[in-house]
Design a protein around this motif. Structure first.
Motif, mmCIF file in Angstrom:
data_model
loop_
_atom_site.group_PDB
_atom_site.id
_atom_site.type_symbol
_atom_site.label_atom_id
_atom_site.label_comp_id
_atom_site.label_asym_id
_atom_site.label_seq_id
_atom_site.Cartn_x
_atom_site.Cartn_y
_atom_site.Cartn_z
ATOM 1 N N GLU A 199 3.114 13.678 -23.320
ATOM 2 C CA GLU A 199 2.010 13.260 -22.447
ATOM 3 C C GLU A 199 1.800 11.755 -22.525
ATOM 4 O OE1 GLU A 199 -1.459 16.578 -21.661
ATOM 5 O OE2 GLU A 199 -1.515 15.418 -23.516
ATOM 6 N N PHE A 200 1.764 11.223 -23.748
ATOM 7 C CA PHE A 200 1.553 9.786 -23.937
ATOM 8 C C PHE A 200 2.705 8.985 -23.327
ATOM 9 C CE2 PHE A 200 2.129 5.917 -26.511
ATOM 10 C CZ PHE A 200 0.917 5.299 -26.280
ATOM 11 N N ALA A 201 3.949 9.411 -23.579
ATOM 12 C CA ALA A 201 5.105 8.704 -23.034
ATOM 13 C C ALA A 201 5.094 8.746 -21.506
ATOM 14 C CB ALA A 201 6.398 9.323 -23.579
ATOM 15 N N ALA A 202 4.778 9.916 -20.937
ATOM 16 C CA ALA A 202 4.739 10.040 -19.473
ATOM 17 C C ALA A 202 3.677 9.118 -18.882
ATOM 18 C CB ALA A 202 4.470 11.491 -19.081
ATOM 19 N N LEU A 203 2.541 8.996 -19.556
ATOM 20 C CA LEU A 203 1.480 8.112 -19.070
ATOM 21 C C LEU A 203 1.934 6.656 -19.074
ATOM 22 C CD1 LEU A 203 -1.470 8.362 -18.108
ATOM 23 C CD2 LEU A 203 -2.171 7.859 -20.446
ATOM 24 N N ILE A 204 2.640 6.247 -20.117
ATOM 25 C CA ILE A 204 3.152 4.883 -20.190
ATOM 26 C C ILE A 204 4.130 4.613 -19.050
ATOM 27 C CG2 ILE A 204 4.538 3.265 -21.553
ATOM 28 C CD1 ILE A 204 1.718 3.701 -22.625
ATOM 29 N N PHE A 205 5.056 5.540 -18.818
ATOM 30 C CA PHE A 205 6.045 5.336 -17.761
ATOM 31 C C PHE A 205 5.419 5.442 -16.373
ATOM 32 C CE2 PHE A 205 9.046 6.568 -21.215
ATOM 33 C CZ PHE A 205 9.793 5.401 -21.197
ATOM 34 N N ALA A 206 4.357 6.219 -16.231
ATOM 35 C CA ALA A 206 3.654 6.268 -14.948
ATOM 36 C C ALA A 206 3.025 4.917 -14.631
ATOM 37 C CB ALA A 206 2.595 7.369 -14.971
ATOM 38 N N GLY A 207 2.466 4.257 -15.658
ATOM 39 C CA GLY A 207 1.927 2.917 -15.447
ATOM 40 C C GLY A 207 3.005 1.916 -15.089
ATOM 41 N N LEU A 208 4.156 1.995 -15.767
ATOM 42 C CA LEU A 208 5.278 1.111 -15.455
ATOM 43 C C LEU A 208 5.798 1.375 -14.045
ATOM 44 C CD1 LEU A 208 7.339 -0.998 -16.349
ATOM 45 C CD2 LEU A 208 8.681 0.841 -17.381
ATOM 46 N N PHE A 209 5.827 2.639 -13.649
ATOM 47 C CA PHE A 209 6.245 3.016 -12.301
ATOM 48 C C PHE A 209 5.347 2.369 -11.255
ATOM 49 C CE2 PHE A 209 6.271 6.758 -9.138
ATOM 50 C CZ PHE A 209 7.278 6.183 -8.382
ATOM 51 N N ALA A 210 4.045 2.359 -11.499
ATOM 52 C CA ALA A 210 3.109 1.728 -10.562
ATOM 53 C C ALA A 210 3.332 0.217 -10.490
ATOM 54 C CB ALA A 210 1.673 2.045 -10.978
ATOM 55 N N ALA A 234 -0.804 8.405 -7.386
ATOM 56 C CA ALA A 234 -1.018 9.849 -7.436
ATOM 57 C C ALA A 234 -0.421 10.439 -8.704
ATOM 58 C CB ALA A 234 -0.405 10.510 -6.200
ATOM 59 N N SER A 235 0.743 9.947 -9.123
ATOM 60 C CA SER A 235 1.379 10.429 -10.350
ATOM 61 C C SER A 235 0.538 10.074 -11.573
ATOM 62 C CB SER A 235 2.775 9.824 -10.494
ATOM 63 O OG SER A 235 3.594 10.160 -9.391
ATOM 64 N N LEU A 236 0.047 8.839 -11.606
ATOM 65 C CA LEU A 236 -0.791 8.400 -12.724
ATOM 66 C C LEU A 236 -2.077 9.216 -12.775
ATOM 67 C CD1 LEU A 236 -1.055 6.347 -15.021
ATOM 68 C CD2 LEU A 236 -2.071 4.752 -13.377
ATOM 69 N N GLY A 237 -2.683 9.447 -11.617
ATOM 70 C CA GLY A 237 -3.913 10.230 -11.566
ATOM 71 C C GLY A 237 -3.700 11.674 -11.999
ATOM 72 N N GLY A 238 -2.564 12.271 -11.593
ATOM 73 C CA GLY A 238 -2.277 13.639 -11.994
ATOM 74 C C GLY A 238 -2.112 13.778 -13.495
ATOM 75 N N LEU A 239 -1.425 12.834 -14.124
ATOM 76 C CA LEU A 239 -1.240 12.887 -15.578
ATOM 77 C C LEU A 239 -2.571 12.687 -16.314
ATOM 78 C CD1 LEU A 239 2.106 10.920 -15.954
ATOM 79 C CD2 LEU A 239 1.713 13.321 -16.525
ATOM 80 N N LEU A 240 -3.408 11.785 -15.814
ATOM 81 C CA LEU A 240 -4.731 11.596 -16.427
ATOM 82 C C LEU A 240 -5.556 12.876 -16.317
ATOM 83 C CD1 LEU A 240 -5.585 7.982 -15.207
ATOM 84 C CD2 LEU A 240 -5.140 8.706 -17.561
ATOM 85 N N LEU A 263 0.823 -1.205 0.000
ATOM 86 C CA LEU A 263 0.000 0.000 0.000
ATOM 87 C C LEU A 263 0.857 1.254 0.000
ATOM 88 C CD1 LEU A 263 -2.666 1.504 0.183
ATOM 89 C CD2 LEU A 263 -2.619 1.172 2.671
ATOM 90 N N ARG A 264 1.852 1.324 0.872
ATOM 91 C CA ARG A 264 2.641 2.559 0.957
ATOM 92 C C ARG A 264 3.480 2.786 -0.301
ATOM 93 N NH1 ARG A 264 5.636 -0.198 5.446
ATOM 94 N NH2 ARG A 264 7.630 -0.943 4.626
ATOM 95 N N ASN A 265 3.876 1.711 -0.974
ATOM 96 C CA ASN A 265 4.657 1.885 -2.205
ATOM 97 C C ASN A 265 3.794 2.290 -3.386
ATOM 98 O OD1 ASN A 265 7.714 1.181 -2.219
ATOM 99 N ND2 ASN A 265 6.825 -0.267 -0.763
ATOM 100 N N LEU A 266 2.492 2.116 -3.292
ATOM 101 C CA LEU A 266 1.607 2.444 -4.418
ATOM 102 C C LEU A 266 1.011 3.846 -4.314
ATOM 103 C CD1 LEU A 266 -0.367 -0.864 -5.110
ATOM 104 C CD2 LEU A 266 1.250 0.299 -6.615
#
Length: 267
Positions: free
Chosen positions: A244-255, A160-166, A152-155
């Protein structure tokens, strides 16, 4: 320490906000040399007061048997795959940070035509971000570190990063850009860094220094370089949308990587 950094940042932002109305924004840089000199003096005082650690101290003995060579690196990753996930996480979050900075600064450049107006806005925003950071450290960080499971704490920060980009993609306005900016500056310092430091606790003491070297000394600068490479190759005509698209992809990978760290932490 993190709370002190937040307070210092808030003070710096407020000083810049007050000064931006009276002097050219670039002249505010003249404050940096005396502040740097003060930091040097402070570190000198701290160094004189630190006790010396014996060479055979148990906390340093395991670290003194060599650097991070290929053989040792392979041994580290084979025995503790968590170290590899931590290092990859450092790479991806740095890449994500670089791409997000491009989006933020591109939007500000288009939104603010006056340098003085931009300086006043950024200095006030920076002070607000540091106050937000202090508030998170005071109220939420310790709760996450002490009362939640590693997954939980690692997610929290990756989601939050993924939500901000969306939010930015759905509603490309100043508010959305500020949300992304606050996330990568204040929320990352208040949540991601302390939680990231806590992840090293799962590794044996003798390997923690090498794992940090791998993550912060090798993968971190690689992430910066990759972010620069992505920005270098995008089409200037559609750069904002591509990034924007690249950042969204890396945000998903980060999660996904953060979820892996949370799952591997206890075993």
């Amino acid at each position: 320490v993190y709370m002190a950094l937040a307070l210092g940042g808030a003070a710096g932002g407020l000083v810049a906000r007050a000064g931006a109305g009276y002097v050219p924004p670039a002249d505010l840089l003249l404050l940096l040399p005396p502040l740097a000199a003060l930091v040097v003096i402070q570190f000198g005082v701290v160094a004189r007061r630190l006790p010396e650690v014996p060479e055979n101290h148990p906390d340093t003995a395991d670290e003194a048997d060599g650097g991070l060579g290929p053989r040792l690196l392979g041994r580290l990753l084979k025995r503790y795959p968590l170290a590899l996930l931590i290092a990859l996480n450092a790479l991806v979050v740095t890449l994500l940070y670089g791409l997000s900075e491009f989006l933020i600064l591109s939007f500000y450049e288009a939104r603010f035509t006056s340098e003085a107006e931009l300086a006043e806005f950024l200095s006030l925003l920076f002070a607000v971000m540091q106050i937000v950071e202090f508030g998170l450290l005071y109220t939420l960080t310790r709760v996450l570190l002490e009362r939640t499971r590693p997954l939980l704490r690692n997610l929290v920060f990756p989601l939050a990063s993924l939500g901000g980009l969306l939010f930015l993609i759905i509603s490309p306005r100043l508010l959305a850009v500020v949300v992304v900016h606050v996330n990568i500056e204040a929320v990352s310092n208040a949540l991601f860094l302390p939680i990231g430091n806590a992840n090293y606790v799962a590794l044996p003491l003798g390997f923690q220094g090498r794992a940090r070297t791998l993550a912060e000394g090798i993968f971190y600068p690689i992430g910066l370089a990759l972010a620069g490479a992505v920005l270098w190759t995008v089409d200037p005509e559609t750069a904002f949308l591509q990034v924007e698209f690249a950042a969204l992809i890396f945000a998903g990978l980060f999660a996904l990587l953060s979820a892996g760290i949370g799952l591997l932490f206890l075993p």
